[in-house]
Design an enzyme around this catalytic site. Structure first.
Site, PDB file in Angstrom:
ATOM      1  N   SER A   1       1.025  -1.168  -0.224  1.00 24.63           N
ATOM      2  CA  SER A   1      -0.535   0.018  -0.175  1.00 24.63           C
ATOM      3  C   SER A   1       0.739   1.309   0.257  1.00 24.63           C
ATOM      4  O   SER A   1      -0.236   2.465  -0.710  1.00 24.63           O
ATOM      5  CB  SER A   1      -0.456   0.133   1.105  1.00 24.63           C
ATOM      6  OG  SER A   1      -0.274   0.068   2.444  1.00 24.63           O
ATOM      7  N   CYS A   2       2.469   1.428   0.144  1.00 26.84           N
ATOM      8  CA  CYS A   2       2.953   2.260   0.539  1.00 26.84           C
ATOM      9  C   CYS A   2       2.925   2.239  -1.370  1.00 26.84           C
ATOM     10  O   CYS A   2       4.395   3.374  -1.317  1.00 26.84           O
ATOM     11  CB  CYS A   2       3.974   2.095   0.841  1.00 26.84           C
ATOM     12  SG  CYS A   2       5.265   1.077   0.663  1.00 26.84           S
TER      13      CYS A   2
ATOM     14  N   TYR B   1      11.658   1.807  -1.558  1.00 25.77           N
ATOM     15  CA  TYR B   1      11.178   0.958  -1.806  1.00 25.77           C
ATOM     16  C   TYR B   1       9.688   0.935  -2.367  1.00 25.77           C
ATOM     17  O   TYR B   1       9.482   0.488  -3.554  1.00 25.77           O
ATOM     18  CB  TYR B   1      10.172   0.326  -0.603  1.00 25.77           C
ATOM     19  CG  TYR B   1       9.352  -1.121  -0.558  1.00 25.77           C
ATOM     20  CD1 TYR B   1      10.465  -2.409  -0.884  1.00 25.77           C
ATOM     21  CD2 TYR B   1       7.641  -1.036  -0.186  1.00 25.77           C
ATOM     22  CE1 TYR B   1       9.216  -3.401   0.045  1.00 25.77           C
ATOM     23  CE2 TYR B   1       7.202  -1.542  -0.036  1.00 25.77           C
ATOM     24  CZ  TYR B   1       7.727  -3.228  -0.318  1.00 25.77           C
ATOM     25  OH  TYR B   1       7.361  -4.298   0.047  1.00 25.77           O
TER      26      TYR B   1
HETATM   27  O1  GFB Z   1       4.689  -0.553  10.384  1.00 24.09           O
HETATM   28  P1  GFB Z   1       5.965   0.102  10.347  1.00 24.09           P
HETATM   29  O2  GFB Z   1       6.959  -0.205  10.302  1.00 24.09           O
HETATM   30  O3  GFB Z   1       5.283   0.820   9.143  1.00 24.09           O
HETATM   31  O4  GFB Z   1       5.776   1.535  11.272  1.00 24.09           O
HETATM   32  P2  GFB Z   1       4.630   2.261   7.469  1.00 24.09           P
HETATM   33  C1  GFB Z   1       3.907   1.944  11.343  1.00 24.09           C
HETATM   34  C2  GFB Z   1       4.102   2.775  12.405  1.00 24.09           C
HETATM   35  O5  GFB Z   1       3.689   3.011  13.466  1.00 24.09           O
HETATM   36  C3  GFB Z   1       4.636   4.255  11.694  1.00 24.09           C
HETATM   37  C4  GFB Z   1       4.768   3.036  14.700  1.00 24.09           C
HETATM   38  O6  GFB Z   1       3.692   5.219  12.752  1.00 24.09           O
HETATM   39  C5  GFB Z   1       5.758   3.871  13.430  1.00 24.09           C
HETATM   40  O7  GFB Z   1       6.175   5.150  13.867  1.00 24.09           O
HETATM   41  N1  GFB Z   1       5.527   2.556  15.314  1.00 24.09           N
HETATM   42  C6  GFB Z   1       5.397   2.491  16.841  1.00 24.09           C
HETATM   43  C7  GFB Z   1       6.722   1.811  14.913  1.00 24.09           C
HETATM   44  N2  GFB Z   1       6.415   2.064  16.968  1.00 24.09           N
HETATM   45  C8  GFB Z   1       7.353   0.815  16.226  1.00 24.09           C
HETATM   46  C9  GFB Z   1       7.944   0.297  16.531  1.00 24.09           C
HETATM   47  O8  GFB Z   1       8.521  -0.034  17.352  1.00 24.09           O
HETATM   48  N3  GFB Z   1       8.444  -0.248  14.890  1.00 24.09           N
HETATM   49  C10 GFB Z   1       7.598   0.431  13.907  1.00 24.09           C
HETATM   50  N4  GFB Z   1       8.363   0.404  13.257  1.00 24.09           N
HETATM   51  N5  GFB Z   1       6.725   0.835  14.170  1.00 24.09           N
HETATM   52  C11 GFB Z   1       6.722   0.953   6.055  1.00 24.09           C
HETATM   53  C12 GFB Z   1       7.006   0.933   4.959  1.00 24.09           C
HETATM   54  O9  GFB Z   1       5.683   1.844   6.541  1.00 24.09           O
HETATM   55  O10 GFB Z   1       4.855  -0.301   5.707  1.00 24.09           O
HETATM   56  C13 GFB Z   1       7.079  -0.035   3.957  1.00 24.09           C
HETATM   57  O11 GFB Z   1       8.180   1.369   5.149  1.00 24.09           O
HETATM   58  C14 GFB Z   1       5.851  -1.088   3.720  1.00 24.09           C
HETATM   59  O12 GFB Z   1       7.399   0.248   2.845  1.00 24.09           O
HETATM   60  C15 GFB Z   1       4.628  -1.948   4.820  1.00 24.09           C
HETATM   61  O13 GFB Z   1       4.587  -0.547   2.914  1.00 24.09           O
HETATM   62  C16 GFB Z   1       4.395  -2.111   4.792  1.00 24.09           C
HETATM   63  O14 GFB Z   1       3.558   1.445   7.602  1.00 24.09           O
HETATM   64  O15 GFB Z   1       4.887   3.336   8.325  1.00 24.09           O
END
Ligand code: GFB
Length: 314
Positions: A109-110, A137
Site C-alpha cells: 500500500s506504500c 521501496y
Molecule cells: O509498521 P511500520 O514500520 O510501517 O510503522 P509503515 C507503522 C507506524 O507504527 C509508524 C509506528 O507510524 C511507526 O512510527 N511505530 C510505533 C512503530 N512504534 C513502532 C515500532 O516499535 N516499530 C515500528 N516499526 N513502528 C512501512 C513501509 O511503513 O509499511 C514499507 O516502510 C511497507 O515500505 C510497510 O510499505 C507495509 O506502515 O509506516
C-alpha cells in the site's frame, strides 16, 4: 490452477511466502516449488533464468522482496531499491521466457501517494508524491507493477499485481530495528512484562492510522485472485478496518498483559498519516476477510511465545 500444476513460490521463507505455501498445501496443491537463498540468488539474472528454464513452473507467486518497517526503509534506501528492482525484474522476465501461464506480483500500500484520498482506490497510483520514509521501496514496487502491465500489453503475459495493506502474523520478523509495528509492539510489550518494566516506548506520535491484514487472509486472497483475476489494473487487498498506532499499542498491551505506561518517542518518524485501502474491487469478486485484528494479534502473540527464545527474545 490445478493441484497437479507446478507452482513456484519465490520467497517461501518470508511472512507472505510461507503463508502462501501453507494455503497451497491446505488446498491440495502437491507440486509447490521453493528454493532457498543459498541455492538460488534471485538478484542474479543468469541464475534466475537458468532456474526457470530448468523447472518451467506454470504458476508463479513473487513474495520474494527486501522488506522492513519504517526504520529499515528509512535507513537502507539503497538496499531497498536495488534488491527489489533486481529480484522482481529477474523473476518477471524469466517466468515469461519460461512460458509461465500466470504470474502474481505482490506490491504494497506504500506505492500510493502519501496524501492519497482515503480509502485509497487503485486509480490513485501515481497521482501524487510518495511518503519519503519508504519512497525507495515504493518506486521499486511501482516499477514491478509497470513491468507486469508492460509484459501483458506487449507479450500477452498473464501477470497480475496485488497490493496488500500492512501485514502481520506468525512467522513475521521480530528484529526491533527492522521490523514492522505489530511484531515490534508484541516484542516490546512482552519483554516489558518479562522484565517487570513500568513503561514501553512506542515510536512516533501514536496518531498515524494503519489498516492491518492477517497473513493467512492475504494468502487466501492471493489464491482466490490467481483463480479469478486477470487484468492489467492492480487490485487492493485490505481488511477495511483501520486503527491508530496508539489504539494498536493499547490492544497489544492488553493481549500481552502489560499494565504499565506507554511513552511515545516523537523523535522517530510517523510515516504516512493514513493508508486505508478501498478493497471493493476484491470484495465485489466475492472474497471476504475472516480474521479480526484481535484474533490475529492473539494468534501472532501465541506464535511469538512459542518461538521467542529461538528469535533471541526474553
Ligand atoms: O509498521 P511500520 O514500520 O510501517 O510503522 P509503515 C507503522 C507506524 O507504527 C509508524 C509506528 O507510524 C511507526 O512510527 N511505530 C510505533 C512503530 N512504534 C513502532 C515500532 O516499535 N516499530 C515500528 N516499526 N513502528 C512501512 C513501509 O511503513 O509499511 C514499507 O516502510 C511497507 O515500505 C510497510 O510499505 C507495509 O506502515 O509506516
Amino acid at each position: 490452477m490445478k493441484p497437479t500444476d507446478t507452482i513456484f513460490v519465490a520467497g517461501h521463507r518470508g511472512l507472505v511466502g510461507a503463508a502462501l505455501c501453507r494455503a497451497l498445501a491446505n488446498q491440495g496443491y502437491t507440486k509447490v516449488l521453493t528454493v532457498s537463498r543459498a541455492e538460488l540468488d534471485l538478484t542474479s539474472q543468469a541464475k534466475v533464468y537458468d532456474f526457470f528454464q530448468a523447472t518451467k513452473p506454470a504458476y508463479v507467486f513473487v513474495a520474494a522482496a527486501k522488506v522492513g518497517g519504517i526504520n529499515a526503509n528509512n535507513s537502507y534506501p539503497a538496499d531497498f531499491i536495488r534488491d527489489n528492482l533486481q529480484i522482481q525484474t529477474n523473476v518477471i522476465d524469466a517466468a515469461y521466457r519460461a512460458g509461465a501461464k500466470k504470474f502474481m506480483f505482490l506490491g504494497s500500500s506504500c506505492i500510493y501517494p502519501k496524501l492519497a484520498p482515503q480509502p485509497i482506490r487503485e486509480e490513485h497510483l501515481l497521482t501524487g508524491a510518495l511518503e519519503p520514509t519508504n519512497e525507495w521501496y515504493a518506486v521499486a514496487k511501482i516499477a514491478g507493477i509497470k513491468m507486469c502491465q508492460a509484459y501483458r500489453r506487449q507479450y500477452g503475459f498473464d501477470a497480475i499485481s496485488v497490493m496488500p495493506t500492512n501485514l502481520y502474523g506468525p512467522g513475521d520478523n521480530f528484529d526491533l530495528e527492522r521490523c514492522h509495528v505489530v511484531p515490534a509492539l508484541i516484542r516490546k510489550f512482552h519483554d516489558a512484562c518479562t522484565a517487570g518494566a513500568d513503561a514501553v516506548e512506542v515510536w512516533g506520535s501514536g496518531r498515524p492510522k494503519r489498516e492491518f491484514l492477517f497473513i493467512d487472509d492475504l494468502a487466501a486472497a492471493c489464491l482466490f485472485l490467481m483463480h479469478t483475476y486477470s487484468d492489467e489494473q492492480i487490485i487492493n487487498v485490505g481488511s477495511g478496518h483501520e486503527v491508530s498506532v496508539d489504539a494498536l499499542a493499547r490492544l497489544v498491551a492488553h493481549i500481552t498483559g502489560f499494565t504499565g505506561a506507554i511513552r511515545f518517542n516523537t523523535d522517530m518518524p510517523d510515516g504516512t498519516p493514513r493508508k486505508l485501502l478501498d478493497s471493493s474491487r476484491l470484495t465485489s469478486l466475492g472474497f471476504t476477510v475472516k480474521t479480526s485484528l484481535t484474533e490475529g494479534l492473539r494468534l501472532t502473540y501465541s506464535w511469538y511465545l512459542a518461538n521467542c527464545r529461538a528469535l533471541g527474545g526474553a
